[in-house]
Design a protein around this motif. Structure first.
Motif, PDB file in Angstrom:
ATOM      1  N   ARG A 155      -8.870  13.653   1.009  1.00  0.00           N
ATOM      2  CA  ARG A 155      -9.738  13.642   2.192  1.00  0.00           C
ATOM      3  C   ARG A 155      -9.177  12.735   3.286  1.00  0.00           C
ATOM      4  N   GLU A 156      -8.674  11.571   2.882  1.00  0.00           N
ATOM      5  CA  GLU A 156      -8.161  10.607   3.856  1.00  0.00           C
ATOM      6  C   GLU A 156      -6.700  10.865   4.214  1.00  0.00           C
ATOM      7  N   GLY A 157      -5.988  11.639   3.387  1.00  0.00           N
ATOM      8  CA  GLY A 157      -4.579  11.874   3.637  1.00  0.00           C
ATOM      9  C   GLY A 157      -3.747  10.618   3.456  1.00  0.00           C
ATOM     10  N   ILE A 158      -3.928   9.931   2.304  1.00  0.00           N
ATOM     11  CA  ILE A 158      -3.268   8.656   2.058  1.00  0.00           C
ATOM     12  C   ILE A 158      -2.786   8.605   0.609  1.00  0.00           C
ATOM     13  N   TRP A 159      -1.669   7.915   0.394  1.00  0.00           N
ATOM     14  CA  TRP A 159      -1.171   7.690  -0.963  1.00  0.00           C
ATOM     15  C   TRP A 159      -2.011   6.627  -1.656  1.00  0.00           C
ATOM     16  N   LEU A 160      -2.129   6.761  -2.966  1.00  0.00           N
ATOM     17  CA  LEU A 160      -2.862   5.780  -3.769  1.00  0.00           C
ATOM     18  C   LEU A 160      -2.072   5.447  -5.027  1.00  0.00           C
ATOM     19  N   ALA A 161      -1.789   4.165  -5.202  1.00  0.00           N
ATOM     20  CA  ALA A 161      -1.254   3.674  -6.480  1.00  0.00           C
ATOM     21  C   ALA A 161      -2.439   3.085  -7.233  1.00  0.00           C
ATOM     22  N   LEU A 162      -3.034   3.900  -8.088  1.00  0.00           N
ATOM     23  CA  LEU A 162      -4.196   3.485  -8.875  1.00  0.00           C
ATOM     24  C   LEU A 162      -3.674   2.624 -10.018  1.00  0.00           C
ATOM     25  N   GLY A 163      -3.826   1.313  -9.861  1.00  0.00           N
ATOM     26  CA  GLY A 163      -3.159   0.337 -10.719  1.00  0.00           C
ATOM     27  C   GLY A 163      -3.176   0.684 -12.182  1.00  0.00           C
ATOM     28  N   SER A 164      -4.356   0.866 -12.729  1.00  0.00           N
ATOM     29  CA  SER A 164      -4.497   1.498 -14.040  1.00  0.00           C
ATOM     30  C   SER A 164      -5.964   1.753 -14.300  1.00  0.00           C
ATOM     31  N   MET A 173       8.192   1.626   9.768  1.00  0.00           N
ATOM     32  CA  MET A 173       7.694   0.447   9.056  1.00  0.00           C
ATOM     33  C   MET A 173       6.295   0.766   8.524  1.00  0.00           C
ATOM     34  N   PRO A 174       6.194   1.229   7.273  1.00  0.00           N
ATOM     35  CA  PRO A 174       4.892   1.637   6.743  1.00  0.00           C
ATOM     36  C   PRO A 174       3.944   0.453   6.575  1.00  0.00           C
ATOM     37  N   ARG A 175       2.684   0.700   6.862  1.00  0.00           N
ATOM     38  CA  ARG A 175       1.630  -0.294   6.602  1.00  0.00           C
ATOM     39  C   ARG A 175       1.029   0.005   5.239  1.00  0.00           C
ATOM     40  N   ILE A 176       0.943  -1.025   4.407  1.00  0.00           N
ATOM     41  CA  ILE A 176       0.482  -0.877   3.039  1.00  0.00           C
ATOM     42  C   ILE A 176      -0.760  -1.740   2.834  1.00  0.00           C
ATOM     43  N   ALA A 218      -8.649   1.527   4.491  1.00  0.00           N
ATOM     44  CA  ALA A 218      -7.204   1.401   4.621  1.00  0.00           C
ATOM     45  C   ALA A 218      -6.655   2.424   5.609  1.00  0.00           C
ATOM     46  N   LYS A 219      -7.123   3.660   5.482  1.00  0.00           N
ATOM     47  CA  LYS A 219      -6.674   4.711   6.389  1.00  0.00           C
ATOM     48  C   LYS A 219      -7.057   4.383   7.823  1.00  0.00           C
ATOM     49  N   ALA A 220      -8.278   3.909   8.028  1.00  0.00           N
ATOM     50  CA  ALA A 220      -8.741   3.554   9.375  1.00  0.00           C
ATOM     51  C   ALA A 220      -7.905   2.430   9.976  1.00  0.00           C
ATOM     52  N   ASP A 221      -7.359   1.570   9.113  1.00  0.00           N
ATOM     53  CA  ASP A 221      -6.536   0.451   9.575  1.00  0.00           C
ATOM     54  C   ASP A 221      -5.059   0.816   9.675  1.00  0.00           C
ATOM     55  N   GLY A 222      -4.738   2.091   9.487  1.00  0.00           N
ATOM     56  CA  GLY A 222      -3.381   2.555   9.695  1.00  0.00           C
ATOM     57  C   GLY A 222      -2.483   2.496   8.482  1.00  0.00           C
ATOM     58  N   ALA A 223      -3.046   2.246   7.295  1.00  0.00           N
ATOM     59  CA  ALA A 223      -2.228   2.160   6.089  1.00  0.00           C
ATOM     60  C   ALA A 223      -1.819   3.550   5.609  1.00  0.00           C
ATOM     61  N   GLU A 224      -0.627   3.643   5.039  1.00  0.00           N
ATOM     62  CA  GLU A 224      -0.134   4.883   4.463  1.00  0.00           C
ATOM     63  C   GLU A 224      -0.317   4.930   2.948  1.00  0.00           C
ATOM     64  N   GLU A 273      -7.779 -16.494  -4.297  1.00  0.00           N
ATOM     65  CA  GLU A 273      -8.736 -16.283  -5.383  1.00  0.00           C
ATOM     66  C   GLU A 273     -10.177 -16.424  -4.928  1.00  0.00           C
ATOM     67  N   ALA A 274     -10.408 -16.307  -3.602  1.00  0.00           N
ATOM     68  CA  ALA A 274     -11.762 -16.466  -3.078  1.00  0.00           C
ATOM     69  C   ALA A 274     -12.674 -15.306  -3.446  1.00  0.00           C
ATOM     70  N   GLY A 275     -12.101 -14.117  -3.654  1.00  0.00           N
ATOM     71  CA  GLY A 275     -12.934 -12.981  -4.020  1.00  0.00           C
ATOM     72  C   GLY A 275     -12.285 -11.663  -3.664  1.00  0.00           C
ATOM     73  N   PRO A 276     -13.013 -10.557  -3.862  1.00  0.00           N
ATOM     74  CA  PRO A 276     -12.476  -9.230  -3.553  1.00  0.00           C
ATOM     75  C   PRO A 276     -12.226  -9.060  -2.058  1.00  0.00           C
ATOM     76  N   GLY A 277     -11.370  -8.091  -1.735  1.00  0.00           N
ATOM     77  CA  GLY A 277     -11.095  -7.804  -0.338  1.00  0.00           C
ATOM     78  C   GLY A 277      -9.946  -6.834  -0.191  1.00  0.00           C
ATOM     79  N   LEU A 278      -9.665  -6.489   1.056  1.00  0.00           N
ATOM     80  CA  LEU A 278      -8.595  -5.560   1.390  1.00  0.00           C
ATOM     81  C   LEU A 278      -7.566  -6.307   2.223  1.00  0.00           C
ATOM     82  N   GLY A 279      -6.303  -6.258   1.795  1.00  0.00           N
ATOM     83  CA  GLY A 279      -5.216  -6.888   2.524  1.00  0.00           C
ATOM     84  C   GLY A 279      -4.263  -5.852   3.060  1.00  0.00           C
ATOM     85  N   LEU A 280      -3.651  -6.150   4.199  1.00  0.00           N
ATOM     86  CA  LEU A 280      -2.727  -5.220   4.851  1.00  0.00           C
ATOM     87  C   LEU A 280      -1.418  -5.934   5.172  1.00  0.00           C
ATOM     88  N   VAL A 281      -0.309  -5.197   5.044  1.00  0.00           N
ATOM     89  CA  VAL A 281       0.991  -5.761   5.384  1.00  0.00           C
ATOM     90  C   VAL A 281       1.913  -4.636   5.837  1.00  0.00           C
TER      91      VAL A 281
END
Length: 272
Positions: A75-84, A1-4, A29-35, A239-247
């Motif tokens: 460096r972090e060993g993580i995938w990145l979907a760079l939106g655009s 179950m990947p963490r995104i 993201a990497k520190a929080d276990g995201a792939e 819409e409160a502002g910037p941030g990092l979400g995990l699921v």
């Protein structure tokens, strides 16, 4: 179950500052276990002053934000979907280009936005993306990601179901729809369109979004979303502002939904 992870941003007119935001998010993201981390449309630069922006838009191989992101992903060993990001094409026009970067820093896929945002809203907002940007001509699909086969779309593309029908036909397990949605259209259309595209493709949808009032004066809607193949919202960053979400993603849901509602298998050509 990947963490995104999803990064909700308020990108400004300085690409270096925007790049540092993404690099920091990759580490968090990497520190929080995201792939894998998803970022919004125009992660490197939002600037409606095209004369000023043109001095900062360079060809892909020279883009500092792309280089920073590739180095950080490795460096972090993580995938990145760079939106655009906005990149120069070498013919006097720009491309609104998405990238998928693997954990070695290699580019696994590219996609240039197909549909240009040329609209006049009732609020008085007027946008002509095609004045500076050229549309893409091919699908973008990344293989072997933590989510399986990942289809790529960008913002205004969401209003064109044929694109998502084709990504569904290609059996994409997930689709990225990064965005910088306007507030008026976001309030009325954002959630329903995102859920519809997930349902139509029987796939997860990951929609990292821009949010808030930007340095150039525009305002974006936020509400970065993760939606499962049944159309259920798993994450809404508001819409409160910037941030990092995990699921955490249960990839077994794809097969479950496609077995319950085999619309992809049952699809027929529409008579003319």
């Amino acid at each position: 179950m990947p963490r995104i992870a999803l990064l909700q941003m308020c990108s400004g007119i300085d690409p270096d500052a925007n790049g540092r935001t993404i690099v920091d998010a990759l580490a968090r993201a990497k520190a929080d276990g995201a792939e894998m981390l998803f970022t919004p449309e125009m992660s490197n630069l939002i600037d409606r002053d095209r004369r000023r922006a043109s001095a900062r838009v360079v060809e892909e191989g020279d883009d500092p934000v792309l280089a920073m992101c590739r180095d950080a992903a490795a460096r972090e060993g993580i995938w990145l979907a760079l939106g655009s990001i906005a990149v120069a094409r070498g013919d006097g026009r720009f491309a609104n280009r998405a990238f998928v970067i693997d954990p070695t820093g290699a580019i696994a896929a590219r996609y240039d936005k197909l549909h240009m945002f040329d609209v006049d809203l009732s609020t008085g907002e007027s946008w002509r993306e095609s004045n500076a940007y050229a549309p893409g001509e091919v699908l973008g699909i990344a293989e072997g990601t933590p989510l399986g086969r990942l289809g790529l779309a960008i913002c205004y593309d969401i209003r064109f179901p044929a694109l998502f029908e084709e990504l569904g036909r290609k059996r994409c397990d997930a689709i990225a729809i990064p965005a910088a949605f306007t507030v008026p259209t976001g309030r009325d259309h954002w959630h329903v369109l995102q859920r519809a595209r997930a349902i139509e493709a029987s796939a997860f949808v990951f929609s990292a979004a821009q949010v808030g009032r930007h340095e150039d004066g525009r305002e974006t809607y936020g509400h970065s979303l993760v939606i499962d193949p049944w159309g259920q919202v798993l994450l809404d960053m508001g819409e409160a502002g910037p941030g990092l979400g995990l699921v955490d993603i249960d990839l077994g849901r794809i097969a479950e939904v496609r077995a319950q509602l085999p619309s992809l298998a049952n699809r027929r050509a529409i008579p003319k």
